[in-house]
Design an enzyme around this catalytic site. Structure first.
Site, mmCIF file in Angstrom:
data_model
loop_
_atom_site.group_PDB
_atom_site.id
_atom_site.type_symbol
_atom_site.label_atom_id
_atom_site.label_comp_id
_atom_site.label_asym_id
_atom_site.label_seq_id
_atom_site.Cartn_x
_atom_site.Cartn_y
_atom_site.Cartn_z
ATOM 1 N N TYR A 98 0.739 -1.275 0.180
ATOM 2 C CA TYR A 98 -0.219 -0.230 0.041
ATOM 3 C C TYR A 98 1.076 1.271 -0.070
ATOM 4 C CZ TYR A 98 -4.384 2.275 -0.245
ATOM 5 O OH TYR A 98 -5.400 2.993 -0.881
ATOM 6 N N ARG A 150 -8.707 10.182 -9.072
ATOM 7 C CA ARG A 150 -7.699 10.793 -7.679
ATOM 8 C C ARG A 150 -6.951 9.907 -7.084
ATOM 9 N NH1 ARG A 150 -8.451 11.252 -2.230
ATOM 10 N NH2 ARG A 150 -7.407 9.563 -2.820
ATOM 11 N N LYS A 168 -6.188 -2.337 -1.277
ATOM 12 C CA LYS A 168 -7.182 -2.208 -0.236
ATOM 13 C C LYS A 168 -7.806 -3.622 0.273
ATOM 14 C CE LYS A 168 -7.446 2.210 1.238
ATOM 15 N NZ LYS A 168 -8.243 3.463 1.449
ATOM 16 N N GLU A 239 -13.459 4.287 -3.709
ATOM 17 C CA GLU A 239 -12.076 4.697 -3.442
ATOM 18 C C GLU A 239 -11.404 5.583 -4.530
ATOM 19 O OE1 GLU A 239 -10.836 3.424 -0.665
ATOM 20 O OE2 GLU A 239 -8.776 4.485 -1.173
ATOM 21 N N ASP A 240 -10.872 6.432 -4.040
ATOM 22 C CA ASP A 240 -10.041 7.405 -5.085
ATOM 23 C C ASP A 240 -10.783 7.895 -6.308
ATOM 24 O OD1 ASP A 240 -8.084 7.295 -3.181
ATOM 25 O OD2 ASP A 240 -6.618 6.252 -4.358
ATOM 26 N N ASP A 262 -13.929 5.450 1.443
ATOM 27 C CA ASP A 262 -12.861 5.535 2.708
ATOM 28 C C ASP A 262 -12.266 6.785 2.701
ATOM 29 O OD1 ASP A 262 -11.520 4.064 4.699
ATOM 30 O OD2 ASP A 262 -9.719 4.308 3.243
ATOM 31 N N ASP A 263 -12.092 7.447 1.494
ATOM 32 C CA ASP A 263 -11.300 8.708 1.373
ATOM 33 C C ASP A 263 -12.161 9.811 2.393
ATOM 34 O OD1 ASP A 263 -9.533 7.538 -0.562
ATOM 35 O OD2 ASP A 263 -11.167 7.721 -2.033
ATOM 36 N N ASN A 402 -0.400 12.014 1.183
ATOM 37 C CA ASN A 402 0.417 10.438 0.482
ATOM 38 C C ASN A 402 0.664 10.881 -0.921
ATOM 39 O OD1 ASN A 402 0.137 9.001 2.674
ATOM 40 N ND2 ASN A 402 -1.849 8.541 2.522
HETATM 41 P P1 NAD Z 1 -9.000 16.296 -2.678
HETATM 42 O O1 NAD Z 1 -8.463 16.182 -4.004
HETATM 43 O O2 NAD Z 1 -10.422 15.892 -2.335
HETATM 44 O O3 NAD Z 1 -8.847 17.608 -1.926
HETATM 45 C C1 NAD Z 1 -7.507 18.207 -1.891
HETATM 46 C C2 NAD Z 1 -7.918 19.610 -1.211
HETATM 47 O O4 NAD Z 1 -6.581 20.284 -1.392
HETATM 48 C C3 NAD Z 1 -8.806 20.317 -2.041
HETATM 49 O O5 NAD Z 1 -9.462 21.097 -1.287
HETATM 50 C C4 NAD Z 1 -7.692 21.427 -2.804
HETATM 51 O O6 NAD Z 1 -8.243 22.743 -2.987
HETATM 52 C C5 NAD Z 1 -6.602 21.638 -1.883
HETATM 53 N N1 NAD Z 1 -5.334 22.273 -2.367
HETATM 54 C C6 NAD Z 1 -4.820 21.903 -3.531
HETATM 55 N N2 NAD Z 1 -3.628 22.581 -3.607
HETATM 56 C C7 NAD Z 1 -3.677 23.356 -2.589
HETATM 57 C C8 NAD Z 1 -2.545 24.435 -2.191
HETATM 58 N N3 NAD Z 1 -1.613 24.646 -2.756
HETATM 59 N N4 NAD Z 1 -2.780 24.984 -0.985
HETATM 60 C C9 NAD Z 1 -4.048 24.669 -0.447
HETATM 61 N N5 NAD Z 1 -4.923 24.037 -0.666
HETATM 62 C C10 NAD Z 1 -4.902 23.159 -1.695
HETATM 63 O O7 NAD Z 1 -8.135 15.000 -2.112
HETATM 64 P P2 NAD Z 1 -8.481 14.284 -0.622
HETATM 65 O O8 NAD Z 1 -9.077 12.911 -0.838
HETATM 66 O O9 NAD Z 1 -8.770 15.045 0.514
HETATM 67 O O10 NAD Z 1 -6.798 13.914 -0.272
HETATM 68 C C11 NAD Z 1 -5.797 14.869 0.018
HETATM 69 C C12 NAD Z 1 -4.462 14.262 0.464
HETATM 70 O O11 NAD Z 1 -4.733 13.256 1.757
HETATM 71 C C13 NAD Z 1 -3.889 13.154 -0.655
HETATM 72 O O12 NAD Z 1 -2.837 13.143 -0.564
HETATM 73 C C14 NAD Z 1 -4.243 11.906 0.275
HETATM 74 O O13 NAD Z 1 -3.298 10.874 -0.284
HETATM 75 C C15 NAD Z 1 -4.320 12.059 1.533
HETATM 76 N N6 NAD Z 1 -4.974 11.160 2.377
HETATM 77 C C16 NAD Z 1 -4.543 10.657 3.672
HETATM 78 C C17 NAD Z 1 -5.104 9.946 4.414
HETATM 79 C C18 NAD Z 1 -4.426 9.333 5.592
HETATM 80 O O14 NAD Z 1 -3.438 9.546 5.825
HETATM 81 N N7 NAD Z 1 -5.212 8.470 6.135
HETATM 82 C C19 NAD Z 1 -6.517 9.546 4.211
HETATM 83 C C20 NAD Z 1 -6.864 10.177 2.967
HETATM 84 C C21 NAD Z 1 -6.170 10.838 1.982
#
Ligand code: NAD
Length: 546
Positions: A98, A150, A168, A239-240, A262-263, A402
């Protein structure tokens, strides 16, 4: 539940059936009974010996992607051995199957492709999805489905996104013991807007741009209807998906079928558990905290919503609770005066003058915790960390993006930037480190603490819906399993090696909610943990008596 589901296959077909193959561990008795005599070298190995041999070979490979390929091939040959390797070496193997390695594997998916796993359904399959699903050889209890738009923080990976549902579902089995025979990974190929992939001769998906609008929705709807028809009790995990689809699809289906994203929801639950652990260290409650999120997408609004739900459960008014969460997106602080905000951001669009960047928002709002989920690496700069350290005795710093390259800061940077006072969690793994003579063990806010247990609980009780209350129960359960010794070394989560026990406890908590709310198709057992454990798959080969 032991490995070794009933099988009709024999001989070569059995050796090529990964759900039942044991390779050189087939016993003398089995070799005679199953037509295997002569098809295997004479010496009978134990599963432990097979595992040691695999690990020796895998550890000799220099590159994580090569290790991923080796693990994938093992998965394709012998599922029990694969899951034994994963279960017995979770800390070592999880980052390979993963995050972070799976991100690279998706980007290189067409180049490292060997055998298909799961089902690929494309926009060209409209009108025949139920027939296609019937090609799946077994029954499906859990489907993890992506449209690849995504993938982690890596954007549109089209059909290459299949690495994620496969990974997953491996975690469902490894972390909770969900039977691999009922796990079905699905990729919906809606096209891709990723030019690199469209120009890559080895890309596995359709050479077309993404379909949008009604055609997209119709395909999703046909898929959901067909999946429920062919596999009536199936749980469907989204997912994603990109956030313009993720929220609306969740809203469309969550009250009709047994589904979750899950996201949004799993992330929320694990992050809330980390926050609850941090509060134990601080001796505060949620109502004492103010969180500033970098990012306002699926993860951010999911986490904020669950923090609010947790505060409401503690008796705080919902409008008041929302004021404890603030979001910064790519256009700056989310405030009331901003026009055209997506609906999921509106509860957090508070009265405040516009602020264009994160550091200025941080200085203006003076949060007690920052949660990075914008997938932009390095954004928790030394200035950001200094501002948090200046304003807080124990600043909460969660760098959840991530893969590792997108992490807002490393564990080391978080500790150095806050004189070692940060209560830190990350999305990708960081190794233990020394800070001023003390060993710090930062742990990952990994969704795999949560979703496998949620799935197992839902299967065990025959849940008809998966609700936010279940994710809240999961967060409370996970947080309750963090020991004082964990907290003392900076760990806001239990060790990942405890994941099966954690998942069983979460499954019980989820099933309790289902029974409580009339959302369970099965009848309530005397002992919930026994019910849950009866559904747990054991990758050890069964003992065969002669
Ligand atoms: P998403 O695309 O739904 O959201 C991304 C957000 O970031 C958007 O609101 C966007 O406007 C904002 N953004 C982009 N560039 C920016 C900048 N320069 N300044 C401020 N904001 C900015 O994505 P998501 O599903 O919310 O995932 C985001 C991140 O979180 C990914 O890297 C994902 O891998 C990580 N994530 C981690 C976990 C975990 O650690 N358990 C779980 C889910 C997601």
């Amino acid at each position: 539940m032991k490995h070794g589901h009933e099988t009709a296959s024999r001989g070569v077909a059995l050796l090529h059936d990964p759900l039942h193959n044991k390779g050189t561990a087939f016993t003398e008795v089995e070799r005679d009974a199953l037509g295997l005599r002569g098809l295997l070298p004479p010496h009978v190995h134990t599963q432990e010996e097979q595992m040691a041999r695999f690990l020796e070979n895998m550890r000799g490979l220099a590159d994580p992607l090569e290790k991923f390929v080796a693990l994938n091939s093992l998965h394709d040959r012998n599922e029990a051995l694969f899951f034994r390797v994963v279960c017995d070496h979770v800390d070592e193997i999880m980052p390979l199957i993963y995050t972070p390695t799976v991100g690279l594997a998706c980007q290189r998916f067409g180049h490292i492709f060997q055998r298909p796993r799961g089902m690929f359904i494309s926009i060209n399959d409209r009108g025949r999805i139920a027939d296609i699903l019937r090609n799946w050889p077994g029954k499906a209890g859990i489907i993890v489905v992506t449209d690849g738009e995504r993938i982690l923080g890596l954007g549109d990976q089209g059909a290459n996104g299949m690495g994620i549902p496969v990974g997953k579902l491996s975690l469902y089995t490894a972390c909770a013991g969900v039977d691999p025979a009922i796990c079905l990974p699905v990729t919906l190929d809606m096209g891709t807007n990723n030019e690199t992939l469209l120009n890559d001769p080895y890309y596995v998906g359709l050479r077309r741009r993404r379909v949008t609008g009604p055609a997209y929705d119709e395909l999703i709807d046909e898929f959901i209807t067909a999946a429920r028809h062919v596999f009536p009790d199936v749980i469907i995990q989204f997912e994603d998906f990109a956030n313009h689809n993720a929220f609306r699809l969740l809203e469309r289906y969550r009250h009709k079928i047994c589904t979750f994203n899950d996201d949004i929801q799993g992330t929320a639950s694990v992050a809330l558990a980390g926050v609850l652990s941090a509060l134990r260290v601080k001796g505060t409650s949620l109502a004492d905290e103010k969180f500033l999120f970098l990012g306002a997408g699926e993860a951010a609004t999911g986490i904020a919503d669950l923090i609010v739900a947790a505060m409401v459960a503690e008796g705080v008014d919902v409008m008041e609770a929302r004021k404890h969460c603030w979001l910064v997106d790519s256009k700056g602080l989310v405030v009331k005066s901003r026009e055209g905000l997506a609906s999921q951001k509106l509860p957090y669009a508070h009265d405040h003058p516009p602020v264009s960047d994160f550091l200025s928002a941080l200085k203006a709002l003076k949060p007690t915790g920052i949660i990075g989920v914008a997938a932009v690496g390095g954004t928790f700069t030394p200035e950001v960390l200094r501002a948090m350290a200046d304003g807080n005795e124990r600043p909460i710093v969660f760098a959840l993006s991530n893969p590792t390259s997108k992490s807002e800061c490393t564990a080391e940077q978080a500790y150095e930037g806050t004189d070692g006072r940060a209560l830190f969690a990350s999305g990708s793994p960081f190794l233990p480190l020394q800070y001023q003579g003390k060993t710090m063990v930062p742990r990952q806010g990994n969704n795999s603490y949560i979703f496998p247990g949620v799935g197992l609980g839902a299967i065990a009780c025959g849940a008809t819906r998966i609700t936010d209350e279940m994710f809240l129960a999961a967060a409370n359960t996970l947080a309750s399993l963090v020991t004082p010794a964990d907290l003392d070394q900076g760990s806001l989560f239990p060790p990942l090696s405890n994941t099966r026990e954690v998942s069983a406890r979460i499954a019980v908590a989820v099933a309790e909610v289902a029974f409580e709310r009339g959302l369970a198709a099965k009848s309530r057992p005397e002992d919930m943990l026994t019910l849950v454990k009866a559904h747990v798959y054991d990758p050890r080969y069964p003992v065969v008596h002669s």
